[in-house]
Design an enzyme around this catalytic site. Sequence first.
Site, PDB file in Angstrom:
ATOM      1  N   GLY A  13       0.820  -1.210   0.000  1.00  0.00           N
ATOM      2  CA  GLY A  13       0.000   0.000   0.000  1.00  0.00           C
ATOM      3  C   GLY A  13       0.852   1.258   0.000  1.00  0.00           C
ATOM      4  N   VAL A  14       1.795   1.361   0.925  1.00  0.00           N
ATOM      5  CA  VAL A  14       2.643   2.552   1.000  1.00  0.00           C
ATOM      6  C   VAL A  14       3.585   2.605  -0.207  1.00  0.00           C
ATOM      7  CG1 VAL A  14       4.451   3.724   2.321  1.00  0.00           C
ATOM      8  CG2 VAL A  14       2.516   2.670   3.527  1.00  0.00           C
ATOM      9  N   THR A 103       8.937  -1.776   3.421  1.00  0.00           N
ATOM     10  CA  THR A 103       8.490  -3.101   3.824  1.00  0.00           C
ATOM     11  C   THR A 103       8.085  -2.999   5.299  1.00  0.00           C
ATOM     12  OG1 THR A 103      10.585  -3.885   4.755  1.00  0.00           O
ATOM     13  CG2 THR A 103      10.325  -4.085   2.372  1.00  0.00           C
ATOM     14  N   VAL A 152       7.158   7.751  12.352  1.00  0.00           N
ATOM     15  CA  VAL A 152       6.381   8.264  13.492  1.00  0.00           C
ATOM     16  C   VAL A 152       5.418   9.325  12.968  1.00  0.00           C
ATOM     17  CG1 VAL A 152       6.464   9.348  15.772  1.00  0.00           C
ATOM     18  CG2 VAL A 152       8.381   7.944  15.008  1.00  0.00           C
ATOM     19  N   GLY A 208     -11.742  -1.864   9.272  1.00  0.00           N
ATOM     20  CA  GLY A 208     -10.372  -1.941   8.748  1.00  0.00           C
ATOM     21  C   GLY A 208      -9.420  -0.972   9.430  1.00  0.00           C
ATOM     22  N   GLU A 211      -5.080  -3.823  12.468  1.00  0.00           N
ATOM     23  CA  GLU A 211      -4.372  -4.859  11.719  1.00  0.00           C
ATOM     24  C   GLU A 211      -5.317  -6.066  11.631  1.00  0.00           C
ATOM     25  OE1 GLU A 211      -1.258  -4.710  10.420  1.00  0.00           O
ATOM     26  OE2 GLU A 211      -1.143  -2.621  11.042  1.00  0.00           O
ATOM     27  N   ASP A 222       3.592  -1.388  18.555  1.00  0.00           N
ATOM     28  CA  ASP A 222       3.826  -0.454  17.455  1.00  0.00           C
ATOM     29  C   ASP A 222       4.091   0.957  18.007  1.00  0.00           C
ATOM     30  OD1 ASP A 222       3.790  -0.037  14.519  1.00  0.00           O
ATOM     31  OD2 ASP A 222       2.149   1.337  15.021  1.00  0.00           O
ATOM     32  N   LYS A 226       7.640   3.418  18.072  1.00  0.00           N
ATOM     33  CA  LYS A 226       7.691   4.849  17.734  1.00  0.00           C
ATOM     34  C   LYS A 226       8.339   5.635  18.878  1.00  0.00           C
ATOM     35  CE  LYS A 226       3.745   4.412  14.684  1.00  0.00           C
ATOM     36  NZ  LYS A 226       2.307   4.582  14.490  1.00  0.00           N
ATOM     37  N   GLY A 340      -2.210   6.030   7.175  1.00  0.00           N
ATOM     38  CA  GLY A 340      -2.798   6.055   5.830  1.00  0.00           C
ATOM     39  C   GLY A 340      -1.684   6.106   4.808  1.00  0.00           C
TER      40      GLY A 340
HETATM   41  N1  LIG Z   1      -0.026   1.966   6.136  1.00  0.00           N
HETATM   42  C1  LIG Z   1       0.214   2.998   6.947  1.00  0.00           C
HETATM   43  O1  LIG Z   1      -0.653   3.809   7.254  1.00  0.00           O
HETATM   44  C2  LIG Z   1       1.612   3.210   7.493  1.00  0.00           C
HETATM   45  C3  LIG Z   1       1.915   4.351   8.238  1.00  0.00           C
HETATM   46  C4  LIG Z   1       3.235   4.573   8.685  1.00  0.00           C
HETATM   47  C5  LIG Z   1       4.195   3.601   8.433  1.00  0.00           C
HETATM   48  N2  LIG Z   1       3.849   2.469   7.748  1.00  0.00           N
HETATM   49  C6  LIG Z   1       4.879   1.472   7.540  1.00  0.00           C
HETATM   50  O2  LIG Z   1       5.158   1.368   6.147  1.00  0.00           O
HETATM   51  C7  LIG Z   1       5.555   0.038   5.844  1.00  0.00           C
HETATM   52  C8  LIG Z   1       4.716  -0.501   4.688  1.00  0.00           C
HETATM   53  O3  LIG Z   1       3.355  -0.519   5.059  1.00  0.00           O
HETATM   54  P1  LIG Z   1       2.236  -1.061   4.043  1.00  0.00           P
HETATM   55  O4  LIG Z   1       0.947  -0.684   4.631  1.00  0.00           O
HETATM   56  O5  LIG Z   1       2.580  -0.645   2.659  1.00  0.00           O
HETATM   57  O6  LIG Z   1       2.478  -2.653   4.175  1.00  0.00           O
HETATM   58  P2  LIG Z   1       2.126  -3.770   3.085  1.00  0.00           P
HETATM   59  O7  LIG Z   1       0.993  -3.341   2.226  1.00  0.00           O
HETATM   60  O8  LIG Z   1       2.058  -5.046   3.847  1.00  0.00           O
HETATM   61  O9  LIG Z   1       3.428  -3.800   2.135  1.00  0.00           O
HETATM   62  C9  LIG Z   1       4.658  -4.337   2.515  1.00  0.00           C
HETATM   63  C10 LIG Z   1       5.476  -4.594   1.261  1.00  0.00           C
HETATM   64  O10 LIG Z   1       6.759  -5.062   1.651  1.00  0.00           O
HETATM   65  C11 LIG Z   1       7.065  -6.243   0.916  1.00  0.00           C
HETATM   66  N3  LIG Z   1       8.001  -7.061   1.704  1.00  0.00           N
HETATM   67  C12 LIG Z   1       7.764  -7.692   2.881  1.00  0.00           C
HETATM   68  N4  LIG Z   1       8.894  -8.324   3.300  1.00  0.00           N
HETATM   69  C13 LIG Z   1       9.831  -8.084   2.347  1.00  0.00           C
HETATM   70  C14 LIG Z   1      11.179  -8.460   2.189  1.00  0.00           C
HETATM   71  N5  LIG Z   1      11.807  -9.225   3.092  1.00  0.00           N
HETATM   72  N6  LIG Z   1      11.843  -8.033   1.093  1.00  0.00           N
HETATM   73  C15 LIG Z   1      11.231  -7.250   0.166  1.00  0.00           C
HETATM   74  N7  LIG Z   1       9.952  -6.861   0.262  1.00  0.00           N
HETATM   75  C16 LIG Z   1       9.259  -7.272   1.336  1.00  0.00           C
HETATM   76  C17 LIG Z   1       5.732  -6.917   0.692  1.00  0.00           C
HETATM   77  O11 LIG Z   1       5.855  -7.838  -0.379  1.00  0.00           O
HETATM   78  P3  LIG Z   1       4.590  -8.636  -0.958  1.00  0.00           P
HETATM   79  O12 LIG Z   1       3.808  -7.614  -1.733  1.00  0.00           O
HETATM   80  O13 LIG Z   1       5.224  -9.665  -1.815  1.00  0.00           O
HETATM   81  O14 LIG Z   1       3.854  -9.179   0.231  1.00  0.00           O
HETATM   82  C18 LIG Z   1       4.883  -5.687   0.362  1.00  0.00           C
HETATM   83  O15 LIG Z   1       5.036  -5.331  -0.997  1.00  0.00           O
HETATM   84  C19 LIG Z   1       5.398  -0.773   7.146  1.00  0.00           C
HETATM   85  O16 LIG Z   1       6.648  -0.865   7.778  1.00  0.00           O
HETATM   86  C20 LIG Z   1       4.442   0.070   7.972  1.00  0.00           C
HETATM   87  O17 LIG Z   1       4.620  -0.086   9.367  1.00  0.00           O
HETATM   88  C21 LIG Z   1       2.592   2.269   7.261  1.00  0.00           C
END
Ligand SMILES: NC(=O)c1ccc[n+]([C@@H]2O[C@H](COP(=O)([O-])OP(=O)(O)OC[C@H]3O[C@@H](n4cnc5c(N)ncnc54)[C@H](OP(=O)(O)O)[C@@H]3O)[C@@H](O)[C@H]2O)c1
Length: 360
Positions: A13-14, A103, A152, A208, A211, A222, A226, A340
């Site tokens: 997503g990010v 990731t 954060v 949603g 998690e 989490d 931070k 988000g």
């Molecule tokens: N969503 C938010 O609101 C938010 C806010 C602040 C920070 N974050 C942080 O941003 C990061 C990403 O969040 P997200 O929501 O985008 O998560 P996500 O949708 O689960 O995406 C994670 C991505 O990382 C890939 N991945 C996982 N392990 C890996 C590895 N060992 N090597 C290479 N790629 C790998 C996954 O691959 P696959 O596609 O193959 O599964 C996926 O493409 C997280 O650390 C999260 O804590 C998110």
Amino acid sequence: MRTIPLIQFGFGGVGRAVVRRVMKARDEFEWRYGIQLQYVALCDSNGAAVEAQGISFGDLERAMAAKEAGRGLADTPIGYQHEGLLDIVDVAGVTGAIVIDVTASDETVPALQWALDKDYFAVLANKKPLAGSIASFRQLTDSDRLRYEATVGAGMPIIAALRQALIASNDHVRRIEGCFSGTLGFLTTGLQAGESYSALVRHAKQQGYTEPDPRDDLGGMDVARKALILARTMGWPLELSQIEVESLYPPELAAGSPADFLEAISALDEPFRARVAEAQAAGQTLRYVAALESGAAQVGLRAVPVDSPVGRLQGTDNLAAFYTDVYAPNPMVLQGRGAGVDGTAAGVLADIVSLALTDR
Ligand SMILES: NC(=O)c1ccc[n+]([C@@H]2O[C@H](COP(=O)([O-])OP(=O)(O)OC[C@H]3O[C@@H](n4cnc5c(N)ncnc54)[C@H](OP(=O)(O)O)[C@@H]3O)[C@@H](O)[C@H]2O)c1
């Protein structure tokens, strides 16, 4: 025009929101900053696409569409199955790249370290590399070529406020109080309004906001990560294990499936109602607070004054209040949307630009 090569770990997503933001900013950044951001490598957990001359926008669009349709990068025309991140980060002919970690894995650390040792730059939304040992944190951050604003408060400039406004002005940070979980903000606001714990958790899961397993939010880890990142940014040599973390469910509910958990939590309604009543009787309100003071950090449910910055916070917004020598008695406060994919991608892009504009 300077071309800045980008290498991105993570295409969820990010990750996709960052790619979209980079593409949308192309014209603006060319005339405003004289830079062109160009993806040379991109990967998910299984597949990668690498093109030293730059992956075209068309190929990026097609890869995003494939991901959104549930396919891996390896199954796209530009993708292949990778054998680890060290292969991806070392793109022949590329220098001065910015490596983006979006990731949720700590397996990225060796590749990030390799990149920094090569005088590359790095931008993280992923907290895990910074929440390992303090030695590892220092190794990653010592060069000052790594930025992590989005770890954060997503896009909010909480780390920038701390580093560039407070630490760089030699202000003394006496205390930081923050609410860094939208889910727990939703929960505490609802509890205060008289709703039951179990109904709020079930509703948050349904919408949603949580998690897939709500215990990942309710356990507080989490938020603790931070708090750890803020503490370490101030130079406090804390380990994650030294942070006091209050979980919002008891240890006996740790086992079992998420469905079992949701079934069992009605038993927690009464204890939470009693805590709300106790706080209200003292003219206070309950918030899930990260508190940093005198080299120590705690994360948990706290009764706070209703008219304090944290007490006034409603719903899913995040907040950081910095109590310092300069900002006294009223703290410097940052408040806004702290999660988000768009906000997080905005934080990542701002870090990329700040690194791209530093002297090279
Ligand atoms: N969503 C938010 O609101 C938010 C806010 C602040 C920070 N974050 C942080 O941003 C990061 C990403 O969040 P997200 O929501 O985008 O998560 P996500 O949708 O689960 O995406 C994670 C991505 O990382 C890939 N991945 C996982 N392990 C890996 C590895 N060992 N090597 C290479 N790629 C790998 C996954 O691959 P696959 O596609 O193959 O599964 C996926 O493409 C997280 O650390 C999260 O804590 C998110």
